[in-house]
Scaffold this motif. Structure first.
Motif, PDB file in Angstrom:
ATOM      1  N   GLU A 182     -85.730  54.713  21.226  1.00 26.21           N
ATOM      2  CA  GLU A 182     -85.056  55.763  21.994  1.00 26.21           C
ATOM      3  C   GLU A 182     -83.932  56.330  21.136  1.00 26.21           C
ATOM      4  O   GLU A 182     -82.905  55.698  20.962  1.00 26.21           O
ATOM      5  CB  GLU A 182     -84.476  55.198  23.299  1.00 26.21           C
ATOM      6  N   MET A 183     -84.156  57.509  20.575  1.00 25.85           N
ATOM      7  CA  MET A 183     -83.167  58.167  19.715  1.00 25.85           C
ATOM      8  C   MET A 183     -82.488  59.293  20.480  1.00 25.85           C
ATOM      9  O   MET A 183     -83.071  59.875  21.382  1.00 25.85           O
ATOM     10  CB  MET A 183     -83.846  58.831  18.515  1.00 25.85           C
ATOM     11  N   VAL A 184     -81.289  59.603  20.045  1.00 27.37           N
ATOM     12  CA  VAL A 184     -80.564  60.756  20.583  1.00 27.37           C
ATOM     13  C   VAL A 184     -80.147  61.610  19.392  1.00 27.37           C
ATOM     14  O   VAL A 184     -79.655  61.087  18.391  1.00 27.37           O
ATOM     15  CB  VAL A 184     -79.327  60.319  21.398  1.00 27.37           C
TER      16      VAL A 184
ATOM     17  N   VAL B 247     -78.845  59.003  16.569  1.00 24.20           N
ATOM     18  CA  VAL B 247     -78.077  57.864  17.044  1.00 24.20           C
ATOM     19  C   VAL B 247     -78.885  57.106  18.094  1.00 24.20           C
ATOM     20  O   VAL B 247     -79.857  57.624  18.635  1.00 24.20           O
ATOM     21  CB  VAL B 247     -76.705  58.304  17.628  1.00 24.20           C
ATOM     22  N   VAL B 248     -78.455  55.873  18.363  1.00 14.81           N
ATOM     23  CA  VAL B 248     -79.051  55.033  19.392  1.00 14.81           C
ATOM     24  C   VAL B 248     -77.923  54.399  20.199  1.00 14.81           C
ATOM     25  O   VAL B 248     -76.766  54.418  19.791  1.00 14.81           O
ATOM     26  CB  VAL B 248     -79.966  53.943  18.790  1.00 14.81           C
ATOM     27  N   GLU B 249     -78.291  53.810  21.323  1.00 15.22           N
ATOM     28  CA  GLU B 249     -77.271  53.209  22.184  1.00 15.22           C
ATOM     29  C   GLU B 249     -76.661  51.952  21.591  1.00 15.22           C
ATOM     30  O   GLU B 249     -75.516  51.643  21.857  1.00 15.22           O
ATOM     31  CB  GLU B 249     -77.845  52.944  23.573  1.00 15.22           C
ATOM     32  N   GLY B 250     -77.420  51.208  20.813  1.00 17.28           N
ATOM     33  CA  GLY B 250     -76.870  49.982  20.241  1.00 17.28           C
ATOM     34  C   GLY B 250     -77.894  49.250  19.399  1.00 17.28           C
ATOM     35  O   GLY B 250     -78.978  49.748  19.116  1.00 17.28           O
TER      36      GLY B 250
ATOM     37  N   THR C  17     -78.372  49.909  12.193  1.00 16.98           N
ATOM     38  CA  THR C  17     -77.417  50.908  12.652  1.00 16.98           C
ATOM     39  C   THR C  17     -76.194  50.910  11.757  1.00 16.98           C
ATOM     40  O   THR C  17     -75.962  49.982  10.984  1.00 16.98           O
ATOM     41  CB  THR C  17     -77.000  50.645  14.119  1.00 16.98           C
TER      42      THR C  17
ATOM     43  N   LYS D 165     -70.000  53.746  14.464  1.00 11.77           N
ATOM     44  CA  LYS D 165     -69.968  54.171  15.859  1.00 11.77           C
ATOM     45  C   LYS D 165     -69.756  55.678  15.905  1.00 11.77           C
ATOM     46  O   LYS D 165     -68.980  56.231  15.137  1.00 11.77           O
ATOM     47  CB  LYS D 165     -68.847  53.439  16.592  1.00 11.77           C
TER      48      LYS D 165
ATOM     49  N   ASP E 207     -70.358  57.414  22.120  1.00 11.48           N
ATOM     50  CA  ASP E 207     -70.976  56.358  22.929  1.00 11.48           C
ATOM     51  C   ASP E 207     -72.148  55.693  22.221  1.00 11.48           C
ATOM     52  O   ASP E 207     -72.794  54.810  22.781  1.00 11.48           O
ATOM     53  CB  ASP E 207     -71.472  56.944  24.257  1.00 11.48           C
ATOM     54  N   TYR E 208     -72.455  56.124  21.005  1.00 10.33           N
ATOM     55  CA  TYR E 208     -73.640  55.666  20.283  1.00 10.33           C
ATOM     56  C   TYR E 208     -73.265  55.065  18.936  1.00 10.33           C
ATOM     57  O   TYR E 208     -72.112  55.058  18.541  1.00 10.33           O
ATOM     58  CB  TYR E 208     -74.592  56.854  20.045  1.00 10.33           C
TER      59      TYR E 208
ATOM     60  N   GLU F 249     -78.708  65.811  22.960  1.00 17.82           N
ATOM     61  CA  GLU F 249     -77.503  65.985  23.774  1.00 17.82           C
ATOM     62  C   GLU F 249     -76.694  67.102  23.146  1.00 17.82           C
ATOM     63  O   GLU F 249     -76.137  66.932  22.065  1.00 17.82           O
ATOM     64  CB  GLU F 249     -76.686  64.696  23.826  1.00 17.82           C
TER      65      GLU F 249
END
Length: 190
Positions: free
Chosen positions: A49-51, A59-62, A69, A72, A75-76, A97
């Motif tokens: 799941e990429m943003v 970026v990714v959530e974590g 990764t 920071k 939020d990603y 986004e």
């Protein structure tokens, strides 16, 4: 009529309970989420799941297994690389986004062949607006790609990792994004 009163009251309670508890939109969203989760579980395809963000980064959530990764970013965290086994099936789900118009900010995911020149590809892509920034004369250098996603949109592609081990670069081919750092490496390791 009084002997039917308890039945009518129970029937009315059942009707009220069935009609309340959430909107149709909430129910549809829950159904879509459930279906997506069921599909992932049923097909056993690893999904990343990429943003894509306005700073021209993937970026990714974590942290999660099989990805590396970096710093920071709001939020990603920056997605630097993905590790896969030869022949492993992967799904890339990319959400953009952005509040900018699509003509100014949209993202895609383009996985290039091992020997592709990413800079030359990105330069050619910048001139391929009518083909969603995918240069038709360089499609032989693409393993997989998504469509463009503007703000709030999600696109995905499922593909099989190459059998040959090595490093395969992935980029966003929207003009200026590759040079802005919207890239990473798929490491195929045996």
């Amino acid at each position: 009529m009084t002997r039917f009163a308890p039945y009518l009251f129970s029937l009315m309670l059942l009707f009220v309970a069935a009609c309340g508890g959430g909107s149709d939109q909430q129910a549809e969203e829950q159904t879509a989420d459930t279906q997506a989760q069921a599909t992932e579980q049923a097909d056993d395809v690893r999904t990343i799941e990429m943003v894509g963000i306005d700073r021209m980064k993937f970026v990714v959530e974590g942290e999660e297994e099989g990805i590396k990764t970096g710093e920071k970013m709001g939020d990603y965290v920056l997605l630097e690389s993905i590790t896969a086994e030869p022949g492993e099936e992967l799904r890339i789900r990319l959400t953009t986004e952005s509040t900018l118009p699509a003509s100014a900010m949209a993202h895609n995911f383009v996985l290039l062949t091992m020997n592709a020149d990413a800079t030359a590809f990105a330069n050619a892509a910048s001139k391929a607006r009518d083909n969603e920034y995918i240069p038709a004369d360089m499609e032989d250098q693409i393993i997989a790609h998504t469509d463009l996603a503007s703000g709030g949109e999600t696109v995905e592609v499922t593909f099989t990792a190459p059998e040959e081990t090595g490093e395969y670069e992935y980029i966003c081919s929207f003009p200026g994004h590759y040079s802005g750092g919207m890239k990473g490496i798929l490491n195929v390791e045996g």
